[in-house]
Design an enzyme around this catalytic site. Structure first.
Site, short mmCIF file in Angstrom:
data_model
loop_
_atom_site.label_atom_id
_atom_site.label_comp_id
_atom_site.label_asym_id
_atom_site.label_seq_id
_atom_site.Cartn_x
_atom_site.Cartn_y
_atom_site.Cartn_z
N HIS A 72 38.15 96.84 50.85
CA HIS A 72 39.43 97.07 51.51
C HIS A 72 40.60 96.38 50.78
CE1 HIS A 72 38.38 99.27 55.18
NE2 HIS A 72 37.21 98.67 55.07
N LYS A 102 38.13 104.32 49.22
CA LYS A 102 39.17 103.92 50.16
C LYS A 102 40.54 104.11 49.51
CE LYS A 102 36.06 101.49 53.10
NZ LYS A 102 35.03 100.44 53.06
N SER A 135 37.54 94.12 57.43
CA SER A 135 38.17 95.37 57.88
C SER A 135 38.48 95.40 59.38
CB SER A 135 37.30 96.55 57.51
OG SER A 135 36.06 96.46 58.17
C1 LIG Z 1 33.55 100.61 53.20
C2 LIG Z 1 32.83 99.49 52.61
C3 LIG Z 1 31.72 99.72 51.79
C4 LIG Z 1 31.16 101.10 51.58
O1 LIG Z 1 31.90 101.80 50.64
P1 LIG Z 1 31.60 103.35 50.40
O2 LIG Z 1 32.16 103.62 49.06
O3 LIG Z 1 32.29 104.09 51.48
O4 LIG Z 1 30.13 103.52 50.46
C5 LIG Z 1 31.11 98.64 51.21
N1 LIG Z 1 31.55 97.39 51.42
C6 LIG Z 1 32.61 97.12 52.22
C7 LIG Z 1 33.06 95.71 52.41
C8 LIG Z 1 33.28 98.17 52.84
O5 LIG Z 1 34.32 97.92 53.63
#
Ligand SMILES: *Cc1c(COP(=O)(O)O)cnc(C)c1O
Length: 396
Positions: free
Chosen positions: A213, A243, A185
């Site tokens: 992502h 996301k 990210s």
């Molecule tokens: C954002 C993210 C998470 C967390 O996800 P949530 O649903 O917001 O708890 C887990 N792993 C990765 C790689 C992320 O980028």
């Protein structure tokens, strides 16, 4: 309050504030769309993970409302007692179809998912090869499992092969797993999954890809594993529902026996209440929408490409992103903070990301364009970038 706790908190909070590292959180006044309001001011929002704009989608809002009317606002229990509603079952069937696997299990968040899945399978007699830039929830999930954690250099396949070979030949471990983000990210780069799968085959590694992502973004919306056509090769496909999917939650997709095991052994599934009916209904519809049409996906990429080309033309350093994630690399930490602050004052909400989240001297303002942005909004954002960039001497 305990005197020891009070002293600990005051001392450490003061130290953070002195170093300018205490993060003041801005409340968004209203929906998290392409334009947000913060402190009474309207800003072009380039900081959300709401890639497809689904967080404010009208159809999804209606679907959630209908589910609330029929099922109520809460699931009422953990999944294993009687919190599993037919809505959850339908969602998990849809997720398996989406990811091209036999089965899937959903959790309350992506973070939770990594807490749940890694420690359900790995223990102190095992080892985990983990990309140096993996997400915090992967790191914590690995720690929770008590397996030996062996970090490899970011996307460095020679380093991974060397460390996999060492771990295998040491004979110290029952099982060895390799674990990676699908899309990283901070830079928007994609994991080298074909090479990872090859190394995994050579050294009998379990494969685990957290595509938080990637889903909705890569692989025509179906994610990074699909992008490489490796659905049959990756043991754990992890995703978030917060996301691109726009709601909240997480999931693991994989073989039926893996999902059956997680249903009896993963602790957040067993000991934390199920996701609410309104959320589950909206998520299921969102996944269907991504499977039915690439329209939002296409618009996301178009906007990402447009923003990247615009920033590059202005003379900004935008790194080597392979996805719509668009870092604008400023370098110096203080200058990066100042840059982000000036953007906000001028009308663009794009967050500074600095050491220790990224290496020293690579401070950046990270832009997350979405399908919901119009060209006009992006043009306005670029004009503000140009103004602030000149003012602070980042571009000529
Ligand atoms: C954002 C993210 C998470 C967390 O996800 P949530 O649903 O917001 O708890 C887990 N792993 C990765 C790689 C992320 O980028």
């Amino acid at each position: 309050m305990s005197k020891i706790l009070d002293a600990f908190l005051n001392e450490n909070l003061e130290a953070l504030r002195d170093q300018g590292l205490y993060n003041e959180i801005d409340a968004v006044e209203g929906a998290n769309g392409p334009i947000i309001q913060v402190n009474g001011k309207k800003l072009i929002n380039l900081s959300s993970n709401n890639y497809l704009g689904l967080a404010t989608n009208e159809e999804l809002k209606q679907v959630a409302k209908k589910a609330i009317d029929e099922y109520g606002v809460g699931a009422g229990a953990v999944r294993t007692i009687n919190g599993t509603m037919d809505l959850h079952v339908k969602l998990e069937e849809k997720l398996a179809e989406f990811k091209g696997t036999e089965a899937a299990i959903s959790y309350q968040s992506g973070f939770n998912c990594n807490m749940a899945a890694i420690s359900a399978v790995m223990d102190k007699n095992d080892a985990i090869l983990s990309d140096q830039l993996n997400h915090a929830s992967i790191i914590d999930g690995c720690r929770l499992s008590k397996a030996k954690i062996i970090a490899y250099k970011h996307s460095d396949m020679d380093d991974l092969r060397t460390k996999a070979k060492e771990a295998k030949e040491s004979g110290l471990y029952n099982k060895i797993m390799v674990i990676t983000d699908g899309v990283f990210s901070m830079d928007g780069d994609i994991a080298k999954l074909p090479e990872i799968v090859e190394i995994a085959k050579e050294f009998d590694l379990i494969t685990y890809v957290d595509d938080a992502h990637g889903s909705g973004v890569t692989g025509k919306g179906k994610g990074t594993v699909k992008h490489f056509g490796l659905e049959k090769e990756i043991d754990f496909q992890i995703g978030t529902l917060s996301k691109a999917i726009g709601v909240v939650g997480g999931y693991v997709a994989g073989k039926k026996n893996l999902i059956d095991w997680l249903k009896v052994r993963s602790r957040p599934f067993l000991f934390s209440t199920a996701v609410t009916p309104g959320d589950v209904a909206a998520i299921t519809r969102a996944v269907e929408m991504i499977m039915e049409s690439t329209e939002l996906h296409d618009r996301l990429w178009e906007n990402g490409d447009y923003l990247k080309a615009g920033l590059k033309k202005l003379g900004f350093e935008i790194g080597a992103s392979e996805t719509p994630i668009t870092p604008c690399i400023i370098g110096d930490e203080k200058l990066t903070q100042q840059f982000s602050k000036r953007l906000v004052e001028e009308g663009v909400y794009a967050k500074a990301i600095v050491f220790p989240t990224v290496p020293k001297g690579t401070g950046r303002v990270r832009n997350m364009p979405t399908a919901a942005h119009t060209k006009e909004m992006l043009d306005d954002a670029l004009a503000i970038y140009e103004k602030v960039g000149r003012e602070l001497g980042v571009i000529n």
